[in-house]
Scaffold this motif. Structure first.
Motif, PDB file in Angstrom:
ATOM      1  N   VAL A  15     -13.757 -49.517 115.077  1.00  0.00           N
ATOM      2  CA  VAL A  15     -13.804 -50.699 114.566  1.00  0.00           C
ATOM      3  C   VAL A  15     -13.633 -51.153 113.190  1.00  0.00           C
ATOM      4  CG1 VAL A  15     -16.038 -52.464 114.880  1.00  0.00           C
ATOM      5  CG2 VAL A  15     -16.084 -50.591 116.503  1.00  0.00           C
ATOM      6  N   ILE A  16     -12.602 -51.982 113.228  1.00  0.00           N
ATOM      7  CA  ILE A  16     -12.337 -52.361 111.839  1.00  0.00           C
ATOM      8  C   ILE A  16     -13.678 -53.113 111.159  1.00  0.00           C
ATOM      9  CG2 ILE A  16     -10.727 -53.409 110.347  1.00  0.00           C
ATOM     10  CD1 ILE A  16      -9.616 -51.511 112.245  1.00  0.00           C
ATOM     11  N   SER A  17     -14.087 -52.394 110.091  1.00  0.00           N
ATOM     12  CA  SER A  17     -15.404 -52.844 109.619  1.00  0.00           C
ATOM     13  C   SER A  17     -15.294 -52.990 107.950  1.00  0.00           C
ATOM     14  CB  SER A  17     -16.602 -51.838 110.069  1.00  0.00           C
ATOM     15  OG  SER A  17     -17.676 -52.104 109.316  1.00  0.00           O
ATOM     16  N   PRO A  18     -14.800 -54.298 107.405  1.00  0.00           N
ATOM     17  CA  PRO A  18     -14.622 -54.291 106.220  1.00  0.00           C
ATOM     18  C   PRO A  18     -15.650 -53.749 104.913  1.00  0.00           C
ATOM     19  CG  PRO A  18     -13.656 -55.983 107.043  1.00  0.00           C
ATOM     20  CD  PRO A  18     -14.493 -55.605 108.241  1.00  0.00           C
ATOM     21  N   SER A  34     -22.886 -55.734 110.975  1.00  0.00           N
ATOM     22  CA  SER A  34     -22.571 -56.501 111.982  1.00  0.00           C
ATOM     23  C   SER A  34     -22.277 -55.641 113.154  1.00  0.00           C
ATOM     24  CB  SER A  34     -21.223 -57.469 111.746  1.00  0.00           C
ATOM     25  OG  SER A  34     -21.218 -57.911 110.658  1.00  0.00           O
ATOM     26  N   ILE A  35     -21.645 -54.543 113.142  1.00  0.00           N
ATOM     27  CA  ILE A  35     -21.819 -53.320 114.065  1.00  0.00           C
ATOM     28  C   ILE A  35     -23.221 -53.074 114.570  1.00  0.00           C
ATOM     29  CG2 ILE A  35     -20.755 -51.251 114.994  1.00  0.00           C
ATOM     30  CD1 ILE A  35     -18.553 -51.589 112.779  1.00  0.00           C
ATOM     31  N   THR A  36     -24.063 -52.872 113.689  1.00  0.00           N
ATOM     32  CA  THR A  36     -25.445 -52.675 114.041  1.00  0.00           C
ATOM     33  C   THR A  36     -26.005 -53.399 114.866  1.00  0.00           C
ATOM     34  OG1 THR A  36     -25.724 -51.385 112.002  1.00  0.00           O
ATOM     35  CG2 THR A  36     -27.768 -52.143 112.980  1.00  0.00           C
ATOM     36  N   ARG A  96     -10.249 -50.661 120.450  1.00  0.00           N
ATOM     37  CA  ARG A  96     -10.454 -51.016 119.181  1.00  0.00           C
ATOM     38  C   ARG A  96     -10.917 -52.560 118.912  1.00  0.00           C
ATOM     39  NH1 ARG A  96      -6.611 -48.536 115.335  1.00  0.00           N
ATOM     40  NH2 ARG A  96      -4.780 -49.046 117.004  1.00  0.00           N
ATOM     41  N   SER A  97     -11.947 -52.696 117.854  1.00  0.00           N
ATOM     42  CA  SER A  97     -12.401 -54.021 117.738  1.00  0.00           C
ATOM     43  C   SER A  97     -12.623 -54.316 116.346  1.00  0.00           C
ATOM     44  CB  SER A  97     -13.769 -54.216 118.612  1.00  0.00           C
ATOM     45  OG  SER A  97     -14.398 -55.381 118.399  1.00  0.00           O
ATOM     46  N   PHE A  98     -13.390 -55.339 115.945  1.00  0.00           N
ATOM     47  CA  PHE A  98     -13.627 -55.741 114.524  1.00  0.00           C
ATOM     48  C   PHE A  98     -14.981 -56.152 114.598  1.00  0.00           C
ATOM     49  CE2 PHE A  98     -12.578 -59.797 112.054  1.00  0.00           C
ATOM     50  CZ  PHE A  98     -12.810 -58.846 110.605  1.00  0.00           C
ATOM     51  N   SER A  99     -15.383 -55.740 113.491  1.00  0.00           N
ATOM     52  CA  SER A  99     -17.036 -55.995 113.130  1.00  0.00           C
ATOM     53  C   SER A  99     -17.206 -57.456 113.162  1.00  0.00           C
ATOM     54  CB  SER A  99     -17.534 -55.455 111.953  1.00  0.00           C
ATOM     55  OG  SER A  99     -16.682 -56.005 110.764  1.00  0.00           O
ATOM     56  N   GLY A 100     -16.227 -58.258 112.754  1.00  0.00           N
ATOM     57  CA  GLY A 100     -16.608 -59.731 112.618  1.00  0.00           C
ATOM     58  C   GLY A 100     -16.192 -60.284 113.988  1.00  0.00           C
ATOM     59  N   ASP A 101     -16.136 -59.626 115.084  1.00  0.00           N
ATOM     60  CA  ASP A 101     -15.974 -60.337 116.330  1.00  0.00           C
ATOM     61  C   ASP A 101     -16.656 -59.850 117.338  1.00  0.00           C
ATOM     62  OD1 ASP A 101     -15.065 -61.372 118.751  1.00  0.00           O
ATOM     63  OD2 ASP A 101     -13.126 -60.666 118.473  1.00  0.00           O
ATOM     64  N   LYS A 102     -18.017 -60.247 117.401  1.00  0.00           N
ATOM     65  CA  LYS A 102     -19.321 -59.689 118.369  1.00  0.00           C
ATOM     66  C   LYS A 102     -18.899 -60.053 119.883  1.00  0.00           C
ATOM     67  CE  LYS A 102     -23.780 -59.180 116.221  1.00  0.00           C
ATOM     68  NZ  LYS A 102     -23.302 -59.472 114.906  1.00  0.00           N
TER      69      LYS A 102
END
Ligand SMILES: Cc1ncc(C[n+]2csc(CCOP(=O)(O)OP(=O)(O)O)c2C)c(N)n1
Ligand SMILES: Cc1ncc(C[n+]2csc(CCOP(=O)(O)OP(=O)(O)O)c2C)c(N)n1
Ligand code: SF4
Ligand code: SF4
Ligand SMILES: [Mg+2]
Ligand SMILES: [Mg+2]
Lengths: 615, 352, 615, 352
Positions: D215-218, D42-44, D188-194
């Motif tokens: 980036v929190i990236s599960p 998702s980050i990609t 700081r961000s989250f991979s699930g929040d584009k």
């Protein structure tokens, strides 16, 4: 017909659960009493890339890897081409016929067997996860029918694995197994000409991987401090150590641990922890692979010069730099022998299989403490991560660890003054002391210049005196490392020297050549520095081949340096593509350089997974 | 020539002895080879005094260090203690391993700002995280002394070198780092202030878990000039003590007492007491975040906050986390470690 | 009488300012046109420990270190014993007679000259600092009188050093100089039989240290990015580079820097910075010493396998681990040749003096970029930190850097597709591209398995194809490194091979032996891998000695491996106490192993600083 | 087999193009080989979108990474950019060197929590201190994915592994670390929040100096289970956005506008604007110490603070500190670098 003498390969996608299915096959064949080996060829990736599992059975016990296969189970469409290509003429190809057979698979000289694995499993099971998993068990069932694996044994193994707790899962597995089995029976005439037949149950054999074996060795050696930073293919060694300790190293009263495993932040730290712990008197070790040794280089020099015991397991992988982390090689011989700057030299142990991995692990601690120096156990991915059929490990309860010269409080009471680096006994080894034991034992451990009294120095003569002793000390290790193993053949004028995991392939090659009128002698070195017998073996043979798994003939280099023979006087057979050594590779390498009338003809004849031995 | 000059060990009948019958001399080491006036030598003196006053048997101590002028100092104290001079920046891992093997010893590590904040920064941060039982003293002079005065990572913005341009990179403050990484004993002091330093060292030696002291320790040869922010004069003029620690042995009566509110008495795991006397009443040495904010604020006002800055509830040290036996692992008898042949036989059956 | 042919030593305490006084002596003698060398033997400490400065003059130009001295200035009471001991019979000892002469100094076979240096300076000067400093200048003055150094030249040098700005300081120096000079003149009959006499002014000679020379080489090679972590004895290399850049690399308009020096947090980082910068197209280097190379090992393997140019200066010091940081050695040959795990091999350059340090520094960048691989310049503390009398450096303005195969935007425009590791020209070297130049040039630089197309691979054949080319590529460097230097003697059947800083001592030994009827040929290797001429030289001599400065005969090891001769067929002369090689050591080492009637007698005769050459 | 599957590059006439005429496809790389559902993918995606929307020519970008699943991702974006897959934990030094040689490129580094906070912690801290011009994205999943799920240094206390005991060591929070070490762009961000992530990446790419995004990236395979504090569900339930960043290109009108006081517009060095819209009014993203205190406070309440957490005045980046010429050093002509024979002759005279 090939009974108990063929090889097959299963091509799947990693992360789909095929690993356990393949293990199941291996173990079932093993329980049938048939010599078997399995090589897991997996990607440096967690899910979705091609992975292979290669199984070879041979009633004579020749179980080195073979590059050609009699049967292939092609479950991964992305590798169809090469999977078909590696099949021997007349071989069998099994594919999932849920979909029409792709062009890639048809090859006139083989038999193609389609089994609708996906289709049958989708009907029989719910949920994609279970369907994917059961597909693997289904091909196990099909193979059971096709090559005649005892179904009862497989069911027994599943029973042992899932027991009563996971009843539902067990049932699914039973069903999947049957699905594959029944389909094969009803569709093809089973078993195929390549088949298995039960042999005498091998009571004193076990199936185990080298990392597990080495970890067990650490437990039996009394190692209490393990430090590591995860790296393929060494990771499972520490996992196994922790597992065994949970079982054997709990204080019965308090439930506390008689061991500690420190996951370090990197390899430099792991090396420091091992050196610190050993200096303080605990047996300590770290498992790693090439990149880790490079990073530990500076610390290794400190341990060498300050004379601190330390045990390093280098489970070698392929290549310089990151290379191919999931492939095998013997490429760190030179690095480990001379790791770190300045004049250094380190003892190396070369296990050939999990059995030796266990015993050499124990020996490594004795050597490290007796000689107060870092010791390397050079395993590799093939030995460390693949399951090998080896003899049960033995332990002599009379065996006590050799802690080397460590002065006790009582001894310190008696002596007037203690000098850390004084060679009192004339055996090049000075006594050491442990912290916390006695005021008289105190000394300052340092990697900077020191004299035999243990004091800091910048004086040439004092410096030389100490490093000259170190040189003699390490040389004297030659008689303490495991002696070479020698196999002779009558009338042999050719000698072969090899190392570690090449053993099976070399032995098979030797027999193959002997059966064809080319007798050779074989010496497998098991420790460095080499004892004199190595020089004698070389001297005794007109032609000497050195077989190893690296590009630059590193073993040959060490042999030339230690024995004094010209490096070019030793012929080199090197394979370094990352797959375990095969008989074919060894024989090819030898024949290509051999001045012998039959060489050419034999070369042409050298292929195939089979290995008949005339009775 | 052997440059660690061994001092003659003569018992002066007159010298005071401690509870275990040793004199201060018994806590000394070989003669210092540092420059005359080097801050590090004063810290050595404070260490000697602390150990003497704590009645610790020297041979029950392990002295650790990295490489640097600061890292040479363990040879100058506790002659009868084992010492380990590691490679540059890697002392924390040596300490971690030694402590793993012998939890019964008293560990003191001495390092420099180059050793701990440049090459050793990773190990420094991780030994804090692992909370290894040891007292870690960082002898902070803002330069690499032994390699002749290059700026280290603790050099402040604008600090002037002897020659060349002032430093423009932000300093790494080990105290703020330790606060951020969860250390439970964090102090800053000055080599020129023994009265402050000695009790802090004593408290640190008695703390359960990792104890950290950042000691400003001027390098007279390369960083004690006008314009340096790590010089004696600058430190004297800009340091501000916010809490003064008094250390009291278990047995002894707590003699000192302050007006309530101004001071808190903290009992260490061995029963001894640390009395934290607040010089600035706004400062709460038991509140990690308040401490961080306070120190930052003073920094922005060009002040160097000193004292026992944070003393937290003991977090589990490495052996607690790992649940290891109380007996030092290095002392466990072989028969408790080797499962023996019968167990091996049973185990082998599981690999069939 | 010994004119322009003797050696003397000054023993002081470090951190007292003697270094500059000794440099003054050196430079004055140099200006007199007399071949001279100075060896600074200093402690790993900043202040208060013993330090020595050894000066040798020789009108024939033999200026290797000698272990014996005709005169000693003993200013450090803590080392009186050994300072007296190293004095040749009939030699002169100068001590500070402010205090009564200590027992330690009296030795019947020498002449002891007391000069009340402290006393006179305490009278003449104020403040302890100045008094201590001037004491050093005072002994310079005394020596000027005793061995006949031109006072005018010394004053001239002081003038140049302090100029008009530091008038007061200059006057003090003049006065101190006079104090020592006058006292000596009035108390002893000056000059002594060992004395200096002006020689023809050496217009094309300079006095310079190797670190400064190498730094200048980096500037002339066009290096723009320097990364380092301070470590003795390499530190002054980067200091010098920065200094030269401040002078030559300022944008005239903006005053901005056409270079950048990054002080890294450690050696791993310094290596990464160099590799990153070289990958991006800048010429980049790092100076370090043994411990640094150990720490850089992992990164070196990446540069080797991913084929990124990088230049490493290893200014070697003594020993494994921290060792003796202020002593010299040639102990990192093996480490640098094979640094990092897996199969690797790296080009090495071996300068013998500052002159070659300059030129080889320039060559190193050309080789690194042409062959896209890490290159090591192996200097040492003696070459790097001591002042050497060498010929002026020359620069050919026509010389352009060899940047190797780097595709330009235009070239990329023309080709259809770019493949990073494709050997298009068949010379084992693939073209590379730089970031930011052209979309077509993009590739992913990695240390993990890659094929010739530049893509990730785990395939054996693809992997082998690339590493086999790497092997051939590095072998081909043999013809690009500086060729060996050969010196022959009529009728020689003995060959000597040596390296780097041993040169002066070996040449002196060769002449010494030749004068005594033992002709030898000499080859000095200057780069690794070795060209074929090295094998030929060995083959051409019945006896070959290898002279080097390490314990384990590392050069001999490399020679045996590369030429294929048996390691034991080469005789080894190793000195590794940390002091520069001397003629005495070389001759001893050779004669001790030489079957020759006169060997014994010659051995006995081999001592002393003198080196007469019969006319 | 070659496992970087090259995607066919077909121009879809329908696809929208950006200011330099490229489609989103042109910013993609080879097919991902990560596990289905991996946060890293998702980050990609977010990175691809950010570069596309910023109209950056791919070949003017350098992609850097270390080793790990996260570090594989640069192959999955910007096919036409040079990439450098360094050794484990050492990407910062590669970036420092590359930036030293070519200051004209856009640098993006991708790393993992093992790569940056364990083996690479020292380099990570020092690249911040050196303020190298680059965007550094840490794909944080609390485990070592590629080596099959061991805890990393960012694992929270109490977080449960799939098997075995919960983690007991204090986590290293890269955001607090960056605040302490003086970074000037910290998010700081989250991979699930584009929606949150993309504008932050754009702003980071435009920031002058070092920009950091945690980036929190599960890791769906090893750390997305019940009890893990780095799982999708835990992150969704515990993340709290305090500032929402909107990124506006130089040319464009600032369309978005909020009630005054709630938002601040910050102009980046290239003229573009970042509008920081406060969701929590107590939060001041321009006050380093306040940000630190706030984040810590929320942490103690088990909340993960996200957003563009700190945007400071541009400190001098490496080239400012070192006063290097504007032309990339790698592009200076030889005659500007080599002083030539005459200068050498004059220089030689000084060594006589
Ligand atoms: C691997 C390695 N790199 C570099 C050095 C050289 N070196 C020795 S001490 C030192 C720095 C010491 O600085 P610091 O830790 O602040 O100690 P100080 O001398 O200032 O007390 C350096 C760079 C070394 N010994 N080892
Ligand atoms: C020197 C070295 N040590 C160990 C490894 C093995 N290794 C590869 S990736 C990795 C950890 C990756 O974790 P992280 O950075 O968090 O990336 P993730 O896979 O979780 O995205 C390790 C330990 C290595 N490649 N190199
Ligand atoms: S150089 Fe500085 S740090 Fe080193 S001993 Fe001298 S004063 Fe102390
Ligand atoms: S293992 Fe975890 S981190 Fe790695 S690709 Fe799979 S999900 Fe992503
Ligand atoms: Mg310092
Ligand atoms: Mg991770």
């Amino acid at each position: 017909m090939k009974v108990n003498d063929f090889a097959f390969r299963i091509a799947t996608v990693n992360g789909t659960g095929s690993a356990s299915a393949n293990g199941l096959l291996m173990q079932a064949i093993f329980r049938m009493g048939i010599p078997v080996s399995g090589k897991n060829v997996f990607p440096s990736n967690i899910q979705g890339l091609p992975t292979w599992y290669e199984i070879r059975v041979n009633h004579h016990g020749y179980t080195a890897r073979t590059p050609e296969f009699d049967l292939v189970v092609a479950m991964n469409s992305s590798t169809y081409d090469r999977d078909v290509a590696d099949l021997e003429p007349g071989g069998w190809l099994i594919y999932d016929s849920t979909w029409p057979m792709p062009k890639a698979l048809d090859r006139p000289d083989i038999t193609t067997l389609g089994i609708p694995l996906a289709g049958m499993c989708n009907e029989a099971f719910e949920g994609s996860r279970e369907r994917i998993l059961m597909k693997n068990i289904a091909y196990v069932g099909a193979l059971a029918a096709l090559i005649n694996i005892d179904l009862g044994i497989i069911e027994q193994l599943l029973e042992e694995q899932f027991g009563s707790k996971k009843r539902a899962l067990l049932d699914s597995n039973y069903r999947a197994l049957r699905i594959g089995y029944d389909y094969a029976r009803s569709s093809f005439d089973c078993p195929l000409p390549i088949r298995l037949e039960k042999m005498a149950p091998p009571d004193d054999w076990i199936l185990i991987d080298g990392n597990t074996a080495a970890a067990l060795g650490c437990v039996y050696a009394g190692a209490t401090v393990g430090a590591w930073y995860p790296i393929t293919p060494s990771t499972s060694l520490m996992d196994a150590f922790r597992g065994f300790c949970e079982r054997f190293r709990k204080d019965p009263d308090t439930g506390k641990n008689r061991f500690i495993v420190v996951q370090a932040e990197d390899e430099l730290s792991a090396a420091g922890i091992v050196i610190g712990a050993s200096w303080a008197g605990a047996r300590s070790f770290t498992p790693t692979s090439g990149p880790g040794i490079s990073l530990m280089s500076e610390f290794i020099g400190l341990a060498y010069y300050a004379e601190v015991p330390a045990v390093f397991f280098n489970v070698q992988r392929t290549g310089p730099s990151t290379g191919m982390p999931t492939r095998t090689q013997q490429g760190d011989l030179l690095l480990c022998a001379f790791a770190s700057h300045g004049d250094t030299k380190h003892p190396l142990l070369f296990p050939a299989d999990p059995h030796e991995a266990f015993h050499f692990a124990v020996d490594a601690f004795d050597i490290a403490e007796r000689f107060q120096t870092p010791v390397f156990v050079l395993s590799d991915l093939d030995i460390g991560m693949n399951d090998w059929m080896v003899r049960r490990f033995q332990w002599d309860d009379a065996r006590q660890p050799d802690r080397g010269k460590v002065l006790t409080g009582e001894q310190l009471d008696e002596i007037a003054v203690f000098h850390r680096y004084l060679d009192v006994d004339g055996d090049h080894i000075a006594a050491r002391t442990l912290p916390g034991v006695h005021p008289k034992g105190a000394y300052f451990n340092r990697g900077s210049g020191h004299n035999k009294w243990g004091a800091y120095t910048e004086d040439s003569d004092e410096y030389i005196e100490v490093v000259d002793r170190l040189k003699r000390k390490i040389q004297s290790v030659a008689d303490a490392v495991p002696a070479p193993v020698v196999r002779t053949n009558d009338g042999a004028t050719i000698g072969i020297i090899s190392i570690g995991g090449c053993d099976g392939a070399v032995i098979e090659a030797i027999d193959w050549l002997a059966n064809r009128g080319i007798p050779t002698d074989y010496m497998r070195v098991r420790g460095f520095p080499f004892p004199d017998s190595v020089r004698d073996f070389i001297a005794a043979h007109a032609i000497v081949y050195v077989v190893e798994q690296n590009r630059d003939a590193q073993l040959r280099t060490l042999l030339a340096l230690e024995t004094g023979v010209a490096v070019n006087s030793l012929r080199s057979v090197c394979r370094y593509g990352g797959l375990p050594m095969s008989r074919k590779a060894v024989v090819d390498g030898i024949l290509e350089q051999l001045e012998h009338p039959a060489a050419g003809a034999l070369l042409a004849d050298n292929h195939g997974a089979r290995m008949e031995v005339p009775v | 020539m052997t440059t660690s000059i061994v001092k003659p060990r003569v018992r002066h009948p007159g010298l005071p002895v401690n509870a275990i019958g040793l004199t201060r001399r018994d806590y000394e080491g070989s003669m210092s080879t540092l420059c005359a006036g080097c801050g590090h030598d004063s810290i050595t003196g404070a260490i000697i005094r602390a150990f003497f006053e704590l009645d610790i048997p020297p041979h029950k101590v392990a002295k650790l260090s990295g490489i640097g002028c600061s890292s040479k100092t363990p040879t100058y104290f506790l002659r009868e203690a084992h010492g380990f001079n590691a490679v540059h920046g890697r002392m924390p891992s040596i300490g971690t391993g030694a402590s793993a093997a012998r939890r019964d010893l008293v560990y003191i590590g001495v390092s420099g700002d180059g050793d701990s904040l440049s090459i050793g920064l990773g190990q420094f941060c991780h030994v804090i995280r692992r909370n290894v039982q040891m007292l870690y003293i960082l002898e902070n002079n803002g330069v690499y002394g032994l390699t002749k005065g290059q700026f280290s990572a603790s050099a402040d913005i604008g600090s002037k070198p002897k020659r060349g341009a002032p430093n423009r990179q932000a300093p790494i403050d080990p105290v703020l780092l330790a606060l951020t990484l969860g250390a439970t004993f964090i102090a800053r002091s000055f080599s020129g202030d023994k009265e402050q330093l000695v009790p802090i060292i004593k408290a640190g030696l008695r703390h359960r878990g990792f104890a950290f002291i950042d000691v400003i320790s001027p390098c007279v040869t390369f960083n004690d000039h006008e314009g340096s922010t790590k010089s004696y004069s600058f430190t004297r003029n800009h340091m501000r003590e916010v809490v003064h620690a008094d250390f009291v042995q278990p047995q002894t009566e707590i003699s000192v007492s302050y007006a309530p509110g101004d001071s808190t008495a903290v009992t260490m795991h061995d029963g001894s007491t640390v009395t934290l006397h607040k010089i600035d009443n706004d400062y709460d040495p038991t509140d990690r975040d308040a401490a961080y904010a306070y120190i930052r604020a003073r920094q922005n006002a060009d002040e160097v906050t000193t004292g026992l800055l944070y003393l937290g509830k003991g977090a589990p040290e490495m052996h607690d986390t790992e649940n290891t036996v109380d007996t030092p692992l290095a002392e466990l008898p072989f028969d408790q470690l080797c499962p023996g042949s019968i167990a091996l036989g049973q185990l082998m059956d599981r690999y069939r």
